[in-house]
Motif scaffolding. Structure first.
Motif, PDB file in Angstrom:
ATOM      1  N   ASN A  17       0.862  -1.176  -0.018  1.00 18.73           N
ATOM      2  CA  ASN A  17       0.097  -0.089   0.081  1.00 18.73           C
ATOM      3  C   ASN A  17       0.889   1.188  -0.086  1.00 18.73           C
ATOM      4  OD1 ASN A  17      -2.527  -1.575   0.093  1.00 18.73           O
ATOM      5  ND2 ASN A  17      -2.537  -1.643   2.508  1.00 18.73           N
ATOM      6  N   ASP A  18       1.897   0.973   0.554  1.00 20.53           N
ATOM      7  CA  ASP A  18       2.898   2.389   0.578  1.00 20.53           C
ATOM      8  C   ASP A  18       3.634   2.432  -0.571  1.00 20.53           C
ATOM      9  OD1 ASP A  18       2.062   2.739   3.230  1.00 20.53           O
ATOM     10  OD2 ASP A  18       3.933   1.612   4.046  1.00 20.53           O
ATOM     11  N   ILE A  19       3.625   1.543  -1.591  1.00 24.70           N
ATOM     12  CA  ILE A  19       4.303   1.755  -2.744  1.00 24.70           C
ATOM     13  C   ILE A  19       3.622   2.663  -3.781  1.00 24.70           C
ATOM     14  CG2 ILE A  19       5.266   0.491  -4.966  1.00 24.70           C
ATOM     15  CD1 ILE A  19       5.521  -1.982  -3.347  1.00 24.70           C
ATOM     16  N   ILE A  20       4.195   3.891  -4.308  1.00 20.61           N
ATOM     17  CA  ILE A  20       3.506   4.824  -5.157  1.00 20.61           C
ATOM     18  C   ILE A  20       3.621   4.248  -6.516  1.00 20.61           C
ATOM     19  CG2 ILE A  20       3.797   7.193  -6.021  1.00 20.61           C
ATOM     20  CD1 ILE A  20       5.016   7.958  -3.377  1.00 20.61           C
ATOM     21  N   ASP A  21       2.527   4.408  -7.074  1.00 23.75           N
ATOM     22  CA  ASP A  21       2.564   3.831  -8.556  1.00 23.75           C
ATOM     23  C   ASP A  21       2.839   5.328  -9.308  1.00 23.75           C
ATOM     24  OD1 ASP A  21       1.999   3.193 -11.120  1.00 23.75           O
ATOM     25  OD2 ASP A  21      -0.251   2.035 -10.544  1.00 23.75           O
ATOM     26  N   PHE A  22       4.124   5.404  -9.926  1.00 25.82           N
ATOM     27  CA  PHE A  22       4.477   6.530 -10.465  1.00 25.82           C
ATOM     28  C   PHE A  22       3.731   6.603 -11.810  1.00 25.82           C
ATOM     29  CE2 PHE A  22       7.732   6.193  -7.230  1.00 25.82           C
ATOM     30  CZ  PHE A  22       7.874   7.627  -6.887  1.00 25.82           C
ATOM     31  N   LYS A  23       3.751   5.458 -12.473  1.00 24.92           N
ATOM     32  CA  LYS A  23       3.166   5.521 -13.840  1.00 24.92           C
ATOM     33  C   LYS A  23       1.865   6.001 -14.018  1.00 24.92           C
ATOM     34  CE  LYS A  23       2.694   2.763 -17.800  1.00 24.92           C
ATOM     35  NZ  LYS A  23       2.909   1.276 -18.374  1.00 24.92           N
ATOM     36  N   ALA A  24       0.825   5.659 -12.871  1.00 21.13           N
ATOM     37  CA  ALA A  24      -0.377   6.069 -12.884  1.00 21.13           C
ATOM     38  C   ALA A  24      -0.520   7.687 -12.291  1.00 21.13           C
ATOM     39  CB  ALA A  24      -1.149   5.126 -11.650  1.00 21.13           C
ATOM     40  N   LEU A  25       0.315   8.001 -11.577  1.00 24.07           N
ATOM     41  CA  LEU A  25       0.435   9.426 -11.070  1.00 24.07           C
ATOM     42  C   LEU A  25       1.041  10.146 -12.252  1.00 24.07           C
ATOM     43  CD1 LEU A  25       0.347  11.240  -8.895  1.00 24.07           C
ATOM     44  CD2 LEU A  25       2.609  10.969  -8.316  1.00 24.07           C
ATOM     45  N   GLU A  26       1.935   9.854 -13.188  1.00 16.57           N
ATOM     46  CA  GLU A  26       2.183  10.721 -14.164  1.00 16.57           C
ATOM     47  C   GLU A  26       1.162  10.942 -15.134  1.00 16.57           C
ATOM     48  OE1 GLU A  26       5.757  10.527 -17.621  1.00 16.57           O
ATOM     49  OE2 GLU A  26       5.525   8.836 -16.375  1.00 16.57           O
ATOM     50  N   LYS A  27       0.451   9.682 -15.271  1.00 17.83           N
ATOM     51  CA  LYS A  27      -0.945   9.717 -16.585  1.00 17.83           C
ATOM     52  C   LYS A  27      -1.776  10.834 -15.893  1.00 17.83           C
ATOM     53  CE  LYS A  27      -3.953   6.659 -18.843  1.00 17.83           C
ATOM     54  NZ  LYS A  27      -4.630   5.047 -18.768  1.00 17.83           N
ATOM     55  N   GLU A  28      -1.950  10.593 -14.520  1.00 15.90           N
ATOM     56  CA  GLU A  28      -3.099  11.602 -13.757  1.00 15.90           C
ATOM     57  C   GLU A  28      -2.565  13.097 -14.094  1.00 15.90           C
ATOM     58  OE1 GLU A  28      -5.290  12.199  -9.537  1.00 15.90           O
ATOM     59  OE2 GLU A  28      -3.961  10.658  -9.972  1.00 15.90           O
ATOM     60  N   LEU A  29      -1.386  13.361 -13.776  1.00 14.21           N
ATOM     61  CA  LEU A  29      -1.057  14.791 -13.860  1.00 14.21           C
ATOM     62  C   LEU A  29      -0.936  15.229 -15.507  1.00 14.21           C
ATOM     63  CD1 LEU A  29       0.692  17.011 -12.875  1.00 14.21           C
ATOM     64  CD2 LEU A  29       2.794  15.679 -13.088  1.00 14.21           C
ATOM     65  N   GLN A  30      -0.626  14.255 -16.277  1.00 11.28           N
ATOM     66  CA  GLN A  30      -0.532  14.731 -17.784  1.00 11.28           C
ATOM     67  C   GLN A  30      -2.121  14.931 -18.167  1.00 11.28           C
ATOM     68  OE1 GLN A  30       2.166  15.017 -19.524  1.00 11.28           O
ATOM     69  NE2 GLN A  30       0.649  15.817 -21.373  1.00 11.28           N
ATOM     70  N   ALA A  31      -2.996  14.211 -17.703  1.00 10.61           N
ATOM     71  CA  ALA A  31      -4.596  14.555 -18.040  1.00 10.61           C
ATOM     72  C   ALA A  31      -4.948  15.923 -17.482  1.00 10.61           C
ATOM     73  CB  ALA A  31      -5.379  13.425 -17.469  1.00 10.61           C
TER      74      ALA A  31
END
Length: 254
Positions: A17-31
Protein backbone atom coordinates in the motif's frame (compact mmCIF):
# COMPACT_ATOMS: atom_id res chain seq x y z
CA UNK A 1 -2.18 -19.93 11.16
CA UNK A 2 0.68 -19.01 13.53
CA UNK A 3 0.77 -15.51 14.89
CA UNK A 4 4.17 -14.86 13.27
CA UNK A 5 2.84 -15.66 9.79
CA UNK A 6 -0.14 -13.40 10.33
CA UNK A 7 2.10 -10.50 11.31
CA UNK A 8 4.31 -11.03 8.28
CA UNK A 9 1.32 -10.96 5.90
CA UNK A 10 0.05 -7.72 7.39
CA UNK A 11 3.47 -6.13 7.07
CA UNK A 12 3.74 -7.13 3.41
CA UNK A 13 0.27 -5.73 2.70
CA UNK A 14 1.21 -2.42 4.31
CA UNK A 15 4.38 -2.27 2.23
CA UNK A 16 2.39 -2.81 -0.98
CA UNK A 17 0.00 0.00 0.00
CA UNK A 18 2.90 2.33 0.66
CA UNK A 19 4.39 1.79 -2.82
CA UNK A 20 3.68 4.81 -5.11
CA UNK A 21 2.47 4.00 -8.61
CA UNK A 22 4.48 6.64 -10.47
CA UNK A 23 3.12 5.58 -13.85
CA UNK A 24 -0.48 6.13 -12.79
CA UNK A 25 0.47 9.38 -11.09
CA UNK A 26 2.21 10.64 -14.23
CA UNK A 27 -0.82 9.73 -16.32
CA UNK A 28 -3.13 11.59 -13.95
CA UNK A 29 -0.86 14.64 -13.94
CA UNK A 30 -0.67 14.67 -17.74
CA UNK A 31 -4.46 14.55 -17.98
CA UNK A 32 -4.75 17.48 -15.59
CA UNK A 33 -2.22 19.52 -17.60
CA UNK A 34 -4.05 18.74 -20.85
CA UNK A 35 -7.38 19.82 -19.37
CA UNK A 36 -5.84 23.03 -18.03
CA UNK A 37 -4.25 23.81 -21.41
CA UNK A 38 -7.56 23.20 -23.18
CA UNK A 39 -9.36 25.53 -20.78
CA UNK A 40 -6.84 28.33 -21.32
CA UNK A 41 -6.87 27.86 -25.11
CA UNK A 42 -10.66 27.91 -25.40
CA UNK A 43 -10.95 30.85 -23.02
CA UNK A 44 -8.49 32.83 -25.14
CA UNK A 45 -10.50 31.93 -28.26
CA UNK A 46 -13.68 33.18 -26.60
CA UNK A 47 -12.03 36.50 -25.79
CA UNK A 48 -10.83 36.86 -29.39
CA UNK A 49 -14.32 36.12 -30.69
CA UNK A 50 -15.80 38.79 -28.42
CA UNK A 51 -13.21 41.34 -29.57
CA UNK A 52 -13.99 40.52 -33.21
CA UNK A 53 -17.72 41.05 -32.54
CA UNK A 54 -18.81 37.93 -34.37
CA UNK A 55 -22.27 38.13 -35.90
CA UNK A 56 -23.75 34.85 -34.64
CA UNK A 57 -23.38 32.16 -32.01
CA UNK A 58 -22.46 29.63 -34.72
CA UNK A 59 -19.46 31.72 -35.72
CA UNK A 60 -18.52 32.16 -32.06
CA UNK A 61 -18.77 28.41 -31.48
CA UNK A 62 -16.72 27.67 -34.59
CA UNK A 63 -13.87 29.88 -33.39
CA UNK A 64 -13.81 28.14 -30.00
CA UNK A 65 -13.96 24.64 -31.49
CA UNK A 66 -11.11 25.45 -33.88
CA UNK A 67 -8.89 26.91 -31.18
CA UNK A 68 -6.71 23.79 -31.13
CA UNK A 69 -5.76 24.21 -34.79
CA UNK A 70 -2.40 25.75 -35.57
CA UNK A 71 -1.49 27.67 -38.75
CA UNK A 72 0.67 25.86 -41.26
CA UNK A 73 4.34 26.69 -41.27
CA UNK A 74 6.24 27.46 -44.44
CA UNK A 75 7.68 23.95 -44.57
CA UNK A 76 4.19 22.45 -44.28
CA UNK A 77 2.78 24.29 -47.28
CA UNK A 78 2.74 22.27 -50.47
CA UNK A 79 2.61 24.09 -53.75
CA UNK A 80 -0.03 22.48 -55.90
CA UNK A 81 0.69 22.53 -59.60
CA UNK A 82 -1.93 21.71 -62.18
CA UNK A 83 -0.66 19.99 -65.31
CA UNK A 84 -3.11 20.15 -68.24
CA UNK A 85 -3.71 16.93 -70.12
CA UNK A 86 -3.29 18.86 -73.34
CA UNK A 87 -0.02 20.77 -73.41
CA UNK A 88 -1.35 22.98 -76.21
CA UNK A 89 -4.41 24.08 -74.28
CA UNK A 90 -4.56 27.70 -73.16
CA UNK A 91 -4.57 28.73 -69.52
CA UNK A 92 -6.69 31.82 -70.12
CA UNK A 93 -10.14 31.98 -68.58
CA UNK A 94 -13.16 32.37 -70.78
CA UNK A 95 -15.31 35.46 -70.52
CA UNK A 96 -18.10 33.30 -69.10
CA UNK A 97 -15.84 32.11 -66.26
CA UNK A 98 -14.80 35.66 -65.48
CA UNK A 99 -18.43 36.83 -65.48
CA UNK A 100 -19.37 34.00 -63.12
CA UNK A 101 -16.57 34.94 -60.73
CA UNK A 102 -17.62 38.59 -60.77
CA UNK A 103 -21.24 37.64 -60.03
CA UNK A 104 -20.13 35.40 -57.17
CA UNK A 105 -17.97 38.21 -55.81
CA UNK A 106 -20.90 40.64 -55.87
CA UNK A 107 -23.28 38.26 -54.14
CA UNK A 108 -20.85 37.91 -51.26
CA UNK A 109 -21.42 41.47 -50.07
CA UNK A 110 -24.79 41.15 -48.39
CA UNK A 111 -24.01 42.29 -44.84
CA UNK A 112 -26.70 42.46 -42.21
CA UNK A 113 -24.52 44.07 -39.53
CA UNK A 114 -21.67 46.56 -39.45
CA UNK A 115 -19.30 43.77 -38.39
CA UNK A 116 -20.22 41.72 -41.47
CA UNK A 117 -19.71 44.77 -43.69
CA UNK A 118 -16.26 45.44 -42.24
CA UNK A 119 -15.30 41.77 -42.65
CA UNK A 120 -16.43 41.63 -46.29
CA UNK A 121 -14.91 45.05 -47.01
CA UNK A 122 -11.51 43.70 -45.95
CA UNK A 123 -11.79 40.12 -47.19
CA UNK A 124 -13.50 40.32 -50.57
CA UNK A 125 -13.18 43.90 -51.79
CA UNK A 126 -9.55 44.67 -52.47
CA UNK A 127 -9.59 47.28 -55.24
CA UNK A 128 -11.11 50.75 -55.35
CA UNK A 129 -13.55 50.03 -58.20
CA UNK A 130 -14.85 46.92 -56.42
CA UNK A 131 -15.45 48.87 -53.24
CA UNK A 132 -17.11 51.71 -55.12
CA UNK A 133 -19.52 49.36 -56.89
CA UNK A 134 -20.30 47.67 -53.57
CA UNK A 135 -21.23 51.02 -52.01
CA UNK A 136 -23.49 51.85 -54.95
CA UNK A 137 -25.05 48.41 -54.72
CA UNK A 138 -25.87 48.79 -51.03
CA UNK A 139 -27.04 52.40 -51.36
CA UNK A 140 -27.49 55.08 -48.75
CA UNK A 141 -30.50 53.54 -46.99
CA UNK A 142 -28.75 50.21 -46.34
CA UNK A 143 -25.51 51.85 -45.24
CA UNK A 144 -27.42 54.11 -42.87
CA UNK A 145 -29.07 51.05 -41.36
CA UNK A 146 -25.78 49.18 -40.97
CA UNK A 147 -23.98 52.11 -39.33
CA UNK A 148 -26.87 53.59 -37.38
CA UNK A 149 -24.89 53.42 -34.13
CA UNK A 150 -21.44 54.25 -35.44
CA UNK A 151 -19.45 54.04 -38.67
CA UNK A 152 -16.38 52.85 -36.83
CA UNK A 153 -12.94 54.33 -36.35
CA UNK A 154 -11.08 54.77 -39.64
CA UNK A 155 -13.83 53.42 -41.88
CA UNK A 156 -15.49 56.77 -42.62
CA UNK A 157 -12.30 58.10 -44.19
CA UNK A 158 -11.93 54.97 -46.31
CA UNK A 159 -15.48 55.30 -47.62
CA UNK A 160 -14.98 58.95 -48.56
CA UNK A 161 -11.69 58.21 -50.35
CA UNK A 162 -13.33 55.48 -52.43
CA UNK A 163 -16.22 57.76 -53.37
CA UNK A 164 -13.88 60.63 -54.23
CA UNK A 165 -11.65 58.48 -56.44
CA UNK A 166 -14.42 56.83 -58.46
CA UNK A 167 -17.50 59.08 -58.44
CA UNK A 168 -19.15 59.50 -61.86
CA UNK A 169 -21.78 61.98 -63.05
CA UNK A 170 -24.30 59.17 -63.57
CA UNK A 171 -23.91 58.16 -59.91
CA UNK A 172 -24.21 61.67 -58.47
CA UNK A 173 -27.62 61.21 -56.85
CA UNK A 174 -26.72 57.82 -55.35
CA UNK A 175 -23.47 59.18 -53.91
CA UNK A 176 -25.32 62.13 -52.39
CA UNK A 177 -27.73 59.67 -50.79
CA UNK A 178 -24.82 57.72 -49.34
CA UNK A 179 -23.28 60.90 -47.93
CA UNK A 180 -26.59 61.92 -46.37
CA UNK A 181 -26.99 58.52 -44.69
CA UNK A 182 -23.43 58.55 -43.35
CA UNK A 183 -23.96 62.05 -41.95
CA UNK A 184 -26.93 60.72 -39.98
CA UNK A 185 -24.99 57.95 -38.23
CA UNK A 186 -24.07 58.04 -34.56
CA UNK A 187 -20.99 60.00 -33.51
CA UNK A 188 -20.53 61.24 -37.06
CA UNK A 189 -18.96 64.54 -35.99
CA UNK A 190 -16.45 62.68 -33.81
CA UNK A 191 -15.48 60.26 -36.58
CA UNK A 192 -15.14 63.18 -38.97
CA UNK A 193 -12.80 64.99 -36.59
CA UNK A 194 -10.60 61.88 -36.32
CA UNK A 195 -9.95 61.66 -40.06
CA UNK A 196 -6.43 62.16 -41.33
CA UNK A 197 -5.34 65.11 -43.45
CA UNK A 198 -5.39 62.97 -46.60
CA UNK A 199 -8.92 61.79 -45.83
CA UNK A 200 -10.09 65.37 -45.27
CA UNK A 201 -8.59 66.39 -48.60
CA UNK A 202 -10.39 63.51 -50.32
CA UNK A 203 -13.65 64.62 -48.71
CA UNK A 204 -13.14 68.16 -49.95
CA UNK A 205 -12.23 66.88 -53.40
CA UNK A 206 -15.35 64.71 -53.49
CA UNK A 207 -17.63 67.69 -52.88
CA UNK A 208 -15.77 69.73 -55.48
CA UNK A 209 -16.39 66.99 -58.04
CA UNK A 210 -20.05 66.77 -57.08
CA UNK A 211 -20.42 70.53 -57.43
CA UNK A 212 -18.73 70.49 -60.83
CA UNK A 213 -21.03 67.70 -62.03
CA UNK A 214 -24.04 69.87 -61.31
CA UNK A 215 -22.69 73.00 -62.99
CA UNK A 216 -24.85 74.38 -65.85
CA UNK A 217 -23.67 73.46 -69.33
CA UNK A 218 -22.76 76.12 -71.91
CA UNK A 219 -25.88 77.55 -73.52
CA UNK A 220 -26.66 76.67 -77.10
CA UNK A 221 -26.93 79.36 -79.71
CA UNK A 222 -30.44 80.66 -80.17
CA UNK A 223 -31.73 79.41 -76.80
CA UNK A 224 -32.36 81.48 -73.73
CA UNK A 225 -31.24 80.36 -70.30
CA UNK A 226 -34.71 79.17 -69.26
CA UNK A 227 -35.13 77.19 -72.47
CA UNK A 228 -31.66 75.76 -71.98
CA UNK A 229 -32.59 74.62 -68.47
CA UNK A 230 -35.74 72.92 -69.70
CA UNK A 231 -33.94 71.17 -72.54
CA UNK A 232 -30.75 69.96 -70.93
CA UNK A 233 -31.04 69.83 -67.16
CA UNK A 234 -32.53 66.52 -65.97
CA UNK A 235 -35.46 66.43 -63.60
CA UNK A 236 -34.56 66.44 -59.94
CA UNK A 237 -31.34 68.39 -60.38
CA UNK A 238 -32.64 71.16 -58.14
CA UNK A 239 -33.25 68.57 -55.43
CA UNK A 240 -29.70 67.29 -55.87
CA UNK A 241 -28.32 70.80 -55.54
CA UNK A 242 -30.37 71.41 -52.40
CA UNK A 243 -29.10 68.17 -50.88
CA UNK A 244 -25.53 69.01 -51.82
CA UNK A 245 -25.76 72.39 -50.10
CA UNK A 246 -27.20 70.77 -46.98
CA UNK A 247 -24.28 68.33 -46.77
CA UNK A 248 -21.57 70.99 -46.94
CA UNK A 249 -22.14 71.88 -43.29
CA UNK A 250 -22.05 68.40 -41.70
CA UNK A 251 -18.94 67.48 -43.70
CA UNK A 252 -17.30 70.81 -42.81
CA UNK A 253 -16.57 71.70 -46.42
CA UNK A 254 -15.98 75.38 -47.12
Amino acid sequence: MPAADTGTSKAQAMERNDIIDFKALEKELQAALTADEKYKRENAAKLRAVEQRVASYEEFRGIVLASHLKPLEQKDKIEKKTVPWNCHSTQRKTSQDETTEICQEKTRLQPETSAEFYRDWRRYLRSGPERYQALLQLGGAKLGQLFKTDVGFGLLGELLIVLADHVRPADRLVVLGILRSLAGTGRFALNLSLMSHAERESCRGLFQKLQAMGAPRPTKEGLGQEEQDLEELPGGLQEEERLLQELLGPYQVD
